[in-house]
Design an enzyme around this catalytic site. Structure first.
Site, PDB file in Angstrom:
ATOM      1  N   MET A 143      62.349  -2.404  49.465  1.00 15.29           N
ATOM      2  CA  MET A 143      61.719  -3.410  50.311  1.00 15.29           C
ATOM      3  C   MET A 143      61.411  -4.706  49.558  1.00 15.29           C
ATOM      4  SD  MET A 143      59.077  -0.975  52.459  1.00 15.29           S
ATOM      5  CE  MET A 143      58.585  -2.296  53.577  1.00 15.29           C
ATOM      6  N   HIS A 144      61.083  -5.730  50.338  1.00  9.48           N
ATOM      7  CA  HIS A 144      60.480  -6.991  49.881  1.00  9.48           C
ATOM      8  C   HIS A 144      61.452  -7.948  49.186  1.00  9.48           C
ATOM      9  CE1 HIS A 144      56.925  -4.661  50.682  1.00  9.48           C
ATOM     10  NE2 HIS A 144      57.033  -3.939  49.582  1.00  9.48           N
ATOM     11  N   ASP A 153      62.868   1.744  52.398  1.00 12.14           N
ATOM     12  CA  ASP A 153      63.127   3.019  51.735  1.00 12.14           C
ATOM     13  C   ASP A 153      62.061   4.070  52.019  1.00 12.14           C
ATOM     14  OD1 ASP A 153      61.243   1.616  50.256  1.00 12.14           O
ATOM     15  OD2 ASP A 153      62.329   1.719  48.367  1.00 12.14           O
TER      16      ASP A 153
END
Length: 483
Positions: A79-80, A235
């Site tokens: 992520m991110h 995830d």
């Protein structure tokens, strides 16, 4: 018919092929590296993700003939990450990853902006996407001026697969641009970081169809029929789908590069003051909360590199019987920390070293330090009234029974181990692909695994571990919890 789950990880990509019942057929992995141009920076070339995917598909086709019957794909991703594209869809710079802490000043500024926490449901952490774009705006203005789309890593793979800019809710919840309760891009949050709605991908639920596999890819992969690509998931939401954590009381602890303690929630109950993450789940109308530490198995890997050994050698030398806490203490903040300290600048340390300290004691201290970091997240989640009576243990670190005994005792909660070797993010992504392709009830597909073993807390060591945790909290004066 078959379905494919793609797990785009920090260190490598895993593709899992399952049959129409969701039973794994086979998996292929490819690995790549991150780069660290400066202290606290962490970047990756998206071209490496595509090269890894294509190499894995080539081997998958050659190894498993039923790949030709592919009907659905789901993508899970770390992520991110900020993947910046120009108007032609070309990548403008390496993706800035989740564990990059350069934008701590920008994160603090956004976090202090009126309404940001209330809309996003979270503290703005330096690893989140919005502060990364603020950093680019300030330090790489020429690149920022060319940004036509910002895609998370999984959304970039969706773009490669479908040709469309599309992202799912669970992944997008970690950007600080999403109204997490309303499950839509927030004009106020975008404005706060000088972004526009047209720079965002189209939003879908993780179990919805995001598009179809591009014709040229289907032809190159030897697939005749149409292939549905699901929205996919971040995830951890995908891992929750892989172990069947959909409802209140279900959750897991993951010992990967980072350490994650996740609890499924039956509604939206943000608590940003605790530094707990509150994100959309991969299915409509569901959310989850989690605590995150940035260096879990990374801490053990770091010690193994210095010692010139494999991580399994270090943990294997400890035997099977849980020992009282080491007199050496380890603070597992090698890359900063999120829950509950929200401190990008904090760093790790050993304390209590002597001339007699052994490698085994250092190993025990690292395992215990990570367990105590997870205890921080456990306590923060309990403060939100999350129900956790047991947790499923996943991730590479769960191969060490000794480490699991440490964690179970430090958290005073049983840890359950799945019988199957396939239960993580790749399986969760494949399940989302199945649901998207046939629009069936998710509860019929996302089921918990068979449990082969339960690790119980060691009651004879519980007081010693409780005292050691208290000492851990007092060991470094720079530690501070969000109040």
């Amino acid at each position: 018919m078959t379905f494919l789950g793609i797990d785009l990880g920090t260190s490598g990509l895993r593709v899992l092929l399952v049959d129409g019942d969701g039973t794994p057929i086979g998996a292929i992995e490819r690995h790549y590296n991150a780069t660290h141009p400066h202290s606290g920076w962490s970047e990756q070339d998206p071209a490496d993700w595509i090269a890894g995917l294509e190499a894995a598909i080539d081997e998958m086709r050659a190894t498993y003939p039923t790949f030709a019957d592919l009907r659905g794909i789901g993508v899970a991703g770390h992520m991110h990450g900020a993947t910046l594209l120009d108007a032609s869809g070309a990548v403008l710079r390496p993706c800035i990853l989740w564990n990059d802490s350069r934008s701590y000043a920008e994160a603090a500024h956004l976090d202090a902006s009126e309404g940001v926490r209330a809309l996003s449901g979270n503290i703005v952490f330096p690893g989140f996407t919005a502060p990364k774009l603020e950093w680019v705006r300030k330090h790489e203005p020429e690149i920022f001026s060319k940004v036509a789309k910002v895609l998370l890593p999984a959304a970039y793979l969706n773009y490669y697969l479908t040709g469309d800019y599309v992202a799912d809710m669970s992944d997008s919840a970690g950007t600080s641009w999403l109204d997490v309760g309303g499950r839509s891009w927030s004009p106020r949050l975008l404005e706060a970081s000088h972004m526009r709605a047209d720079q965002m991908p189209r939003l879908v639920e993780g179990s919805e169809a995001a598009g179809e596999l591009r014709t040229e890819l289907a032809a190159r992969w030897g697939i005749a029929g149409p292939v549905t690509v699901a929205g996919g998931a971040g995830d951890n939401a995908a891992a929750a789908c892989g172990i069947g954590a959909l409802d209140e009381g279900q959750g897991f602890v993951s010992l990967g590069t980072s350490g994650v303690l996740l609890a499924a929630r039956d509604g939206y109950r943000p608590a940003p003051e605790t530094a707990v993450h509150t994100f959309c789940h991969a299915l409509p109308g569901r959310w989850y909360q989690m605590g995150v530490m940035l260096s879990a198995t990374d801490s053990l890997n770091w010690l193994a590199r210095i010692a010139g050994k494999r991580p399994s050698e270090l943990t294997g030398a400890l035997g099977d019987t849980l020992l009282p806490p080491s007199s050496v203490r380890f603070l597992p903040y090698l890359s900063g920390e999120r829950t509950p300290h929200n401190d990008a600048e904090i760093r790790g340390a050993f304390t209590g070293l002597s001339t007699g300290t052994t490698l085994e004691e250092l190993t025990r201290a690292v395992l215990e330090g990570v367990a105590f970091g997870l205890r921080d997240s456990f306590d923060a989640l309990q403060a939100t009234d999350a129900k956790m009576e047991s947790l499923i243990a996943i991730g590479g670190g769960s191969a060490s029974r000794y480490w699991l005994r440490v964690i179970a005792t430090a958290l005073d909660i049983p840890l359950r181990l799945p019988a199957s070797g396939e239960f993580g993010a790749a399986l969760g992504a494949a399940r989302l692909g199945m649901i998207a392709a046939f629009d069936g009830p998710p509860e019929n597909v996302i089921l918990p695994p068979e449990i082969k073993e339960e690790i119980l807390p060691n009651q004879s060591c519980s007081v010693a571990f409780s005292d050691a945790y208290a000492a851990f909290r007092d060991a470094y004066p720079g530690l501070k919890a969000i109040q």
